[in-house]
Design a protein around this motif. Structure first.
Motif, short mmCIF file in Angstrom:
data_model
loop_
_atom_site.label_atom_id
_atom_site.label_comp_id
_atom_site.label_asym_id
_atom_site.label_seq_id
_atom_site.Cartn_x
_atom_site.Cartn_y
_atom_site.Cartn_z
N GLU A 158 0.82 -1.35 0.08
CA GLU A 158 0.03 0.00 -0.08
C GLU A 158 1.00 1.28 0.09
O GLU A 158 0.44 2.21 -0.91
CB GLU A 158 -1.11 -0.22 1.22
CG GLU A 158 -1.91 -0.99 1.06
CD GLU A 158 -2.67 -1.41 2.26
OE1 GLU A 158 -3.83 -1.91 2.32
OE2 GLU A 158 -2.19 -1.00 3.50
N ALA A 161 2.28 2.20 -3.38
CA ALA A 161 1.05 2.62 -4.16
C ALA A 161 0.84 3.79 -3.89
O ALA A 161 -0.19 4.66 -4.71
CB ALA A 161 -0.05 1.59 -4.36
N ASP A 231 -4.63 9.98 -13.76
CA ASP A 231 -4.52 8.46 -13.64
C ASP A 231 -3.50 8.18 -12.55
O ASP A 231 -3.85 7.22 -11.88
CB ASP A 231 -4.03 7.80 -14.82
CG ASP A 231 -4.91 7.98 -15.97
OD1 ASP A 231 -6.05 8.19 -15.63
OD2 ASP A 231 -4.66 7.42 -16.89
N ARG A 232 -2.60 9.05 -12.46
CA ARG A 232 -1.65 8.68 -11.10
C ARG A 232 -2.18 8.94 -9.78
O ARG A 232 -2.22 8.39 -8.90
CB ARG A 232 -0.29 9.49 -11.20
CG ARG A 232 0.65 9.25 -10.23
CD ARG A 232 2.00 9.95 -10.69
NE ARG A 232 1.72 11.51 -10.45
CZ ARG A 232 1.85 12.21 -11.40
NH1 ARG A 232 2.13 11.65 -12.82
NH2 ARG A 232 1.61 13.53 -11.35
N ARG A 234 -5.46 9.04 -9.19
CA ARG A 234 -6.42 7.98 -9.01
C ARG A 234 -5.85 6.68 -8.35
O ARG A 234 -6.44 6.24 -7.31
CB ARG A 234 -7.39 7.77 -9.94
CG ARG A 234 -8.72 6.98 -9.86
CD ARG A 234 -9.35 6.68 -11.10
NE ARG A 234 -8.72 6.12 -12.08
CZ ARG A 234 -8.10 6.49 -13.39
NH1 ARG A 234 -8.59 7.96 -13.33
NH2 ARG A 234 -7.33 5.94 -14.06
N SER A 235 -4.93 6.40 -8.72
CA SER A 235 -4.36 5.06 -8.46
C SER A 235 -3.63 5.11 -6.98
O SER A 235 -3.62 4.27 -6.18
CB SER A 235 -2.95 4.71 -9.48
OG SER A 235 -2.44 3.49 -8.98
N THR A 236 -3.16 6.23 -6.84
CA THR A 236 -2.82 6.37 -5.28
C THR A 236 -3.81 6.50 -4.40
O THR A 236 -3.51 5.71 -3.32
CB THR A 236 -1.90 7.85 -5.08
OG1 THR A 236 -2.81 8.97 -5.17
CG2 THR A 236 -0.95 7.99 -5.95
N TRP A 237 -4.86 6.70 -4.82
CA TRP A 237 -6.11 6.58 -3.60
C TRP A 237 -6.58 5.10 -3.89
O TRP A 237 -6.58 4.41 -2.90
CB TRP A 237 -7.26 7.42 -4.11
CG TRP A 237 -8.41 7.24 -3.51
CD1 TRP A 237 -8.55 6.99 -2.19
CD2 TRP A 237 -9.82 7.09 -4.18
NE1 TRP A 237 -10.30 6.86 -1.87
CE2 TRP A 237 -10.89 6.96 -3.14
CE3 TRP A 237 -10.39 7.27 -5.53
CZ2 TRP A 237 -12.21 6.67 -3.47
CZ3 TRP A 237 -11.68 7.13 -5.72
CH2 TRP A 237 -12.47 6.77 -4.63
N LEU A 238 -6.86 4.67 -5.15
CA LEU A 238 -7.74 3.47 -4.96
C LEU A 238 -6.82 2.01 -4.72
O LEU A 238 -7.33 1.08 -4.11
CB LEU A 238 -8.05 3.03 -6.61
CG LEU A 238 -9.38 3.96 -6.86
CD1 LEU A 238 -9.63 3.73 -8.27
CD2 LEU A 238 -10.55 3.95 -5.93
N ASN A 239 -5.48 2.19 -5.11
CA ASN A 239 -4.68 1.35 -4.93
C ASN A 239 -3.44 1.42 -3.65
O ASN A 239 -2.86 0.58 -3.17
CB ASN A 239 -3.55 1.02 -6.01
CG ASN A 239 -4.45 0.51 -7.45
OD1 ASN A 239 -5.30 -0.32 -7.35
ND2 ASN A 239 -4.21 1.17 -8.36
#
Length: 256
Positions: A158, A161, A231-232, A234-239
């Motif tokens: 986590e 990410a 995209d980066r 959003r990914s830091t949040w979701l992943n």
């Protein structure tokens, strides 16, 4: 070639607050502050100062100052103040909060901006920020602090990410954060944390206008870099920090 500002990706237009904060929680917060009858309110890292403006609306004898280093957000705050008849009672100032002499005041808002009170050359330390907040508020005054904390210890995956260099030392537990507030000279009058829906509203609202813009302008000269950025994010949040990073809203009363 970009020919007008309207072609640029919009920024944060779908957010009311620059924080995972619902209308209901915001109302409870500003009503508690206004009930104390503050004469002056300081908003540190104010952005466009939506919560500050609501405090002033609820406390008609109060005056406010919002400080931030983002000129675009400050301009939005000034426009909002004028549209709501508050332009003569609030000032939005572009300046650093580090070592500020804008205290003491009766009430302080500091939502997700405590790093502005800390030396940027040092690691963010909420203990330092809390001591600064205590310096800036009068005895018996109120501080609303919005501060990150770990809901649980993040895993290595986590952390990898999340943001660059993310570490388990970046935040405290909620209990440790409240203990620091007490050590700094406050009593924690109200302790609350953002819920899942507030986080989803904030994270989606943060990117909504830009995502809609990208869908309508896939071949725009700025599309590739904008797409990579969101995209980066959003990914830091979701992943990464979804369900791991929390936001506490602490209403603190300065010990006399």
């Amino acid at each position: 070639m970009i020919t007008s500002e309207s072609e640029l990706p919009p920024r944060l237009g779908s957010l009311t607050f620059h924080s995972p904060l619902s209308e209901a929680r915001a109302t409870r917060i500003f009503e508690r502050l206004a009930a104390a009858g503050p004469a002056d309110v300081l908003d540190i890292g104010c952005g466009w100062g939506e919560l500050l403006l609501r405090v002033l609306e609820a406390a008609p004898a109060a005056r406010g100052v919002g400080i931030d280093i983002n000129a675009e957000d400050l301009a939005r705050g000034r426009a909002l103040a004028e549209s709501r008849g508050l332009g003569d009672r609030v000032e939005f100032v572009e300046e650093s909060a580090l070592g500020t002499d804008r205290g003491p005041v009766d009430a302080i808002l500091c939502l997700g901006a405590s790093q502005a009170l800390c030396d940027p050359e040092e690691s963010h330390d909420p203990a330092v920020a809390l001591r600064e907040l205590r310096r800036l508020v009068r005895p018996g005054g109120r501080v609303v602090l919005g501060e990150g904390f770990w809901e649980r210890t993040p895993t290595d995956g986590e952390l990898a990410a999340m943001w660059p260099g993310a570490s388990a030392d970046d935040h405290l537990s909620l209990g440790a954060l409240v203990d620091l507030a007490i050590e700094a000279g406050f009593r924690p009058a109200w302790i609350e944390t953002a819920g899942v829906e507030e986080w989803e509203e904030f994270e989606s609202g943060y990117r909504y206008d830009t995502e809609v813009w990208l869908a309508a302008h896939p071949d725009h000269p700025l599309a590739a870099e904008t797409r990579e950025r969101v995209d980066r994010q959003r990914s830091t949040w979701l992943n990464g920090y979804r369900g791991v990073l929390g936001i506490a809203y602490l209403t603190l009363v300065a010990v006399v």
